[in-house]
Design an enzyme around this catalytic site. Structure first.
Site, PDB file in Angstrom:
ATOM      1  N   ASN A 147      22.014  -4.042 -32.939  1.00 42.74           N
ATOM      2  CA  ASN A 147      22.468  -4.328 -34.303  1.00 42.74           C
ATOM      3  C   ASN A 147      21.253  -4.509 -35.208  1.00 42.74           C
ATOM      4  O   ASN A 147      20.600  -5.547 -35.180  1.00 42.74           O
ATOM      5  CB  ASN A 147      23.325  -5.604 -34.261  1.00 42.74           C
ATOM      6  CG  ASN A 147      23.783  -6.060 -35.633  1.00 42.74           C
ATOM      7  OD1 ASN A 147      23.620  -5.338 -36.628  1.00 42.74           O
ATOM      8  ND2 ASN A 147      24.357  -7.248 -35.694  1.00 42.74           N
TER       9      ASN A 147
ATOM     10  N   ASP B  12      31.985 -14.002 -44.221  1.00 43.20           N
ATOM     11  CA  ASP B  12      32.402 -13.459 -42.918  1.00 43.20           C
ATOM     12  C   ASP B  12      32.640 -14.615 -41.937  1.00 43.20           C
ATOM     13  O   ASP B  12      31.868 -14.827 -41.017  1.00 43.20           O
ATOM     14  CB  ASP B  12      31.277 -12.527 -42.431  1.00 43.20           C
ATOM     15  CG  ASP B  12      31.595 -11.834 -41.125  1.00 43.20           C
ATOM     16  OD1 ASP B  12      32.780 -11.761 -40.755  1.00 43.20           O
ATOM     17  OD2 ASP B  12      30.639 -11.356 -40.473  1.00 43.20           O
TER      18      ASP B  12
ATOM     19  N   GLU C 143      24.406  -9.621 -29.098  1.00 36.78           N
ATOM     20  CA  GLU C 143      24.132 -10.002 -30.491  1.00 36.78           C
ATOM     21  C   GLU C 143      22.889 -10.888 -30.594  1.00 36.78           C
ATOM     22  O   GLU C 143      22.625 -11.720 -29.713  1.00 36.78           O
ATOM     23  CB  GLU C 143      25.366 -10.724 -31.063  1.00 36.78           C
ATOM     24  CG  GLU C 143      25.211 -11.253 -32.493  1.00 36.78           C
ATOM     25  CD  GLU C 143      25.037 -10.180 -33.556  1.00 36.78           C
ATOM     26  OE1 GLU C 143      24.280  -9.212 -33.335  1.00 36.78           O
ATOM     27  OE2 GLU C 143      25.668 -10.304 -34.629  1.00 36.78           O
TER      28      GLU C 143
ATOM     29  N   TYR D 116      30.314   2.995 -38.584  1.00 33.45           N
ATOM     30  CA  TYR D 116      30.651   1.631 -38.178  1.00 33.45           C
ATOM     31  C   TYR D 116      31.521   1.004 -39.259  1.00 33.45           C
ATOM     32  O   TYR D 116      31.302   1.229 -40.453  1.00 33.45           O
ATOM     33  CB  TYR D 116      29.361   0.819 -37.992  1.00 33.45           C
ATOM     34  CG  TYR D 116      29.586  -0.584 -37.488  1.00 33.45           C
ATOM     35  CD1 TYR D 116      30.096  -0.822 -36.215  1.00 33.45           C
ATOM     36  CD2 TYR D 116      29.286  -1.693 -38.289  1.00 33.45           C
ATOM     37  CE1 TYR D 116      30.299  -2.112 -35.749  1.00 33.45           C
ATOM     38  CE2 TYR D 116      29.478  -2.991 -37.826  1.00 33.45           C
ATOM     39  CZ  TYR D 116      29.990  -3.187 -36.557  1.00 33.45           C
ATOM     40  OH  TYR D 116      30.188  -4.466 -36.098  1.00 33.45           O
TER      41      TYR D 116
ATOM     42  N   HIS E 181      34.826  -3.510 -30.995  1.00 35.43           N
ATOM     43  CA  HIS E 181      34.202  -4.565 -30.195  1.00 35.43           C
ATOM     44  C   HIS E 181      34.869  -5.914 -30.424  1.00 35.43           C
ATOM     45  O   HIS E 181      35.297  -6.239 -31.524  1.00 35.43           O
ATOM     46  CB  HIS E 181      32.681  -4.616 -30.349  1.00 35.43           C
ATOM     47  CG  HIS E 181      32.142  -4.903 -31.711  1.00 35.43           C
ATOM     48  ND1 HIS E 181      32.147  -6.151 -32.277  1.00 35.43           N
ATOM     49  CD2 HIS E 181      31.542  -4.077 -32.613  1.00 35.43           C
ATOM     50  CE1 HIS E 181      31.570  -6.088 -33.470  1.00 35.43           C
ATOM     51  NE2 HIS E 181      31.207  -4.845 -33.707  1.00 35.43           N
TER      52      HIS E 181
ATOM     53  N   ASP F 168      34.596  -3.389 -35.894  1.00 38.07           N
ATOM     54  CA  ASP F 168      34.313  -4.779 -35.544  1.00 38.07           C
ATOM     55  C   ASP F 168      35.647  -5.530 -35.530  1.00 38.07           C
ATOM     56  O   ASP F 168      36.239  -5.787 -36.580  1.00 38.07           O
ATOM     57  CB  ASP F 168      33.391  -5.320 -36.651  1.00 38.07           C
ATOM     58  CG  ASP F 168      33.012  -6.766 -36.482  1.00 38.07           C
ATOM     59  OD1 ASP F 168      33.510  -7.421 -35.559  1.00 38.07           O
ATOM     60  OD2 ASP F 168      32.184  -7.227 -37.305  1.00 38.07           O
TER      61      ASP F 168
ATOM     62  N   ARG G  79      31.190  -7.758 -27.106  1.00 35.03           N
ATOM     63  CA  ARG G  79      30.016  -8.340 -27.771  1.00 35.03           C
ATOM     64  C   ARG G  79      29.846  -9.763 -27.255  1.00 35.03           C
ATOM     65  O   ARG G  79      30.828 -10.502 -27.176  1.00 35.03           O
ATOM     66  CB  ARG G  79      30.238  -8.329 -29.287  1.00 35.03           C
ATOM     67  CG  ARG G  79      29.339  -9.301 -30.036  1.00 35.03           C
ATOM     68  CD  ARG G  79      29.385  -9.077 -31.532  1.00 35.03           C
ATOM     69  NE  ARG G  79      29.068 -10.284 -32.260  1.00 35.03           N
ATOM     70  CZ  ARG G  79      28.926 -10.366 -33.583  1.00 35.03           C
ATOM     71  NH1 ARG G  79      29.089  -9.288 -34.327  1.00 35.03           N
ATOM     72  NH2 ARG G  79      28.657 -11.509 -34.175  1.00 35.03           N
TER      73      ARG G  79
ATOM     74  N   CYS H  31      28.948 -15.025 -38.892  1.00 35.35           N
ATOM     75  CA  CYS H  31      27.970 -13.960 -38.698  1.00 35.35           C
ATOM     76  C   CYS H  31      27.104 -14.285 -37.484  1.00 35.35           C
ATOM     77  O   CYS H  31      26.631 -15.412 -37.319  1.00 35.35           O
ATOM     78  CB  CYS H  31      27.095 -13.827 -39.946  1.00 35.35           C
ATOM     79  SG  CYS H  31      25.599 -12.853 -39.642  1.00 35.35           S
TER      80      CYS H  31
ATOM     81  N   GLU I 196      34.303 -10.028 -29.588  1.00 41.74           N
ATOM     82  CA  GLU I 196      33.199 -10.940 -29.296  1.00 41.74           C
ATOM     83  C   GLU I 196      33.679 -12.238 -28.653  1.00 41.74           C
ATOM     84  O   GLU I 196      34.879 -12.557 -28.682  1.00 41.74           O
ATOM     85  CB  GLU I 196      32.398 -11.214 -30.573  1.00 41.74           C
ATOM     86  CG  GLU I 196      33.123 -12.056 -31.591  1.00 41.74           C
ATOM     87  CD  GLU I 196      32.573 -11.886 -33.004  1.00 41.74           C
ATOM     88  OE1 GLU I 196      32.147 -10.778 -33.368  1.00 41.74           O
ATOM     89  OE2 GLU I 196      32.605 -12.876 -33.753  1.00 41.74           O
TER      90      GLU I 196
ATOM     91  N   ASP J 267      36.009  -8.557 -34.433  1.00 37.08           N
ATOM     92  CA  ASP J 267      35.704  -9.998 -34.377  1.00 37.08           C
ATOM     93  C   ASP J 267      36.117 -10.585 -33.025  1.00 37.08           C
ATOM     94  O   ASP J 267      35.772 -10.046 -31.995  1.00 37.08           O
ATOM     95  CB  ASP J 267      36.369 -10.730 -35.556  1.00 37.08           C
ATOM     96  CG  ASP J 267      35.687 -10.428 -36.889  1.00 37.08           C
ATOM     97  OD1 ASP J 267      34.523  -9.983 -36.876  1.00 37.08           O
ATOM     98  OD2 ASP J 267      36.310 -10.624 -37.946  1.00 37.08           O
TER      99      ASP J 267
HETATM  100  C1  LIG Z   1      27.604  -6.735 -37.134  1.00 39.36           C
HETATM  101  C2  LIG Z   1      28.357  -7.774 -37.860  1.00 39.36           C
HETATM  102  O1  LIG Z   1      29.235  -8.426 -36.963  1.00 39.36           O
HETATM  103  C3  LIG Z   1      29.231  -7.143 -38.949  1.00 39.36           C
HETATM  104  O2  LIG Z   1      30.284  -7.723 -39.230  1.00 39.36           O
HETATM  105  O3  LIG Z   1      28.830  -6.136 -39.514  1.00 39.36           O
HETATM  106  C4  LIG Z   1      27.452  -8.829 -38.565  1.00 39.36           C
HETATM  107  C5  LIG Z   1      26.434  -8.226 -39.503  1.00 39.36           C
HETATM  108  C6  LIG Z   1      25.772  -9.206 -40.455  1.00 39.36           C
HETATM  109  O4  LIG Z   1      26.416 -10.197 -40.873  1.00 39.36           O
HETATM  110  O5  LIG Z   1      24.644  -8.951 -40.853  1.00 39.36           O
HETATM  111  C7  LIG Z   1      26.807  -9.717 -37.501  1.00 39.36           C
HETATM  112  O6  LIG Z   1      27.429 -10.723 -37.131  1.00 39.36           O
HETATM  113  O7  LIG Z   1      25.706  -9.397 -37.053  1.00 39.36           O
HETATM  114 MG   LIG Z   2      31.070  -8.902 -37.672  1.00 38.43          MG
END
Ligand SMILES: C[C@](O)(C(=O)O)[C@H](CC(=O)O)C(=O)O
Ligand SMILES: [Mg+2]
Length: 301
Positions: free
Chosen positions: A213, A62, A191, A48, A116, A89, A161, A126, A118, A91
């Site tokens: 996840n 993030d 999610e 991943y 993916h 990812d 997502r 996040c 979202e 986004d």
């Molecule tokens: C899966 C995720 O989108 C990621 O960027 O890895 C994050 C992981 C996290 O921040 O713990 C998510 O939004 O869940």
């Molecule tokens: Mg992410």
């Protein structure tokens, strides 16, 4: 030697086959190309490429600050290092539906096996934090249609997502998932599901592969692979797990040097030089050019 020998098209076809088998694929997040090698070496099923990790790696939160160019660059570096399929990812797709189309082609060129997109608003955050907002259904579906139309390799997995669970609840999440599948999504990433029952409900709501996840310190409990495979989950990701482990180890090492004036007490926890060289396939560079290779295990412990 150098990069993996399996080409991106083959990896995508193999990923599709594995997914069709119905077994649970275990896909840890690689925080760099070398860790992708380790993931393959330990017998996992895929790699991943996490948005959270790419941002954290740059010292950034993030929250949608990273660019398509940065994500594609890292995706290429990581994907080419492994024979395993990679799932990235993407986004929100980095903009409007036309940007989503360009994102898909750029990531396809980077050699990923799937990605993916979202349904969060821009700027995203996040998925396990509070205060998220999602776009309306029309916008969410347009993103997926644009993604599906843009791919040139039909085996490139387009996963949708949805972050709507935390905003409008489980029923809304199942409705949206069904619509995303109708729009062409090959798989669903629901999610921030609250418990196993919610994953099961989602499993029964759609007839495409679904992803769980298992990120730490989030909204979902950390379910085992047995629990997830028993309810028919197809992919489990551990997106930030290796980065968190490595950073935890780095903190302990720095603390040891601070406390003891030497790293001696933590050397036993470190990956050895020999193991690192094994992962790097150092030895096969010898047959390429013996003047470069001068490492033997004999002189090291
Ligand atoms: C899966 C995720 O989108 C990621 O960027 O890895 C994050 C992981 C996290 O921040 O713990 C998510 O939004 O869940
Ligand atoms: Mg992410």
């Amino acid at each position: 030697m150098l990069y993996a020998s399996t080409d991106p098209a083959t990896k995508r076809a193999q990923f599709r086959e594995r997914l069709a088998s119905g077994e649970l694929l275990r896909v840890p997040g690689a925080f760099n190309p070398l860790s992708a090698r380790l993931i393959q070496d330990k017998g996992f099923d895929g790699v991943y490429i996490s948005g959270a990790v790419i941002s954290a790696d740059l010292g950034l939160p993030d929250i949608g600050l990273t660019t398509l160019t940065e994500v594609a660059g890292r995706s290429q570096q990581i994907s080419r290092m492994t024979d395993l399929p990679s799932l990235v990812d993407a986004d929100t797709g980095f903009g409007e539906p036309m940007n989503v189309a360009r994102t898909v082609q750029t990531l396809e060129d980077a050699g990923v096996s799937g990605l993916h997109i979202e349904d969060q608003v821009n700027p995203k955050r996040c998925g396990h934090l509070d205060g998220k907002a999602v776009v309306d259904t029309d916008t969410a579906l347009k993103r997926i249609r644009a993604a599906v139309d843009a791919r040139r390799d039909p085996n490139l997995l387009i996963m949708a997502r949805t972050d709507i669970r935390a905003v409008d609840g489980l029923d809304a999440a199942m409705d949206r998932a069904k619509q995303l599948v109708d729009a062409g999504a090959d798989a669903i990433f629901p999610e921030a599901m609250k418990d196993l029952g919610e994953f099961e409900a989602m499993r029964n709501a759609v007839d495409v592969p679904i992803l769980a996840n298992m990120t730490e310190f989030g909204k979902s409990e950390l379910f085992t692979t047995t629990q997830l495979s028993n309810i028919g989950v197809n992919i489990v990701i551990y997106p930030v797990t290796l980065l968190r482990s490595a950073m935890g180890a780095a903190e302990r090492t720095l603390d040891a040097i601070n406390a003891d004036g030497t790293q001696q007490s933590v050397v036993g926890e470190m990956q050895t030089r020999a193991r690192l060289y094994e992962l790097l396939d150092y030895e096969s560079y010898n047959s390429f050019d013996s003047s470069v290779f001068n490492f033997t295990l004999d002189n090291h412990f």
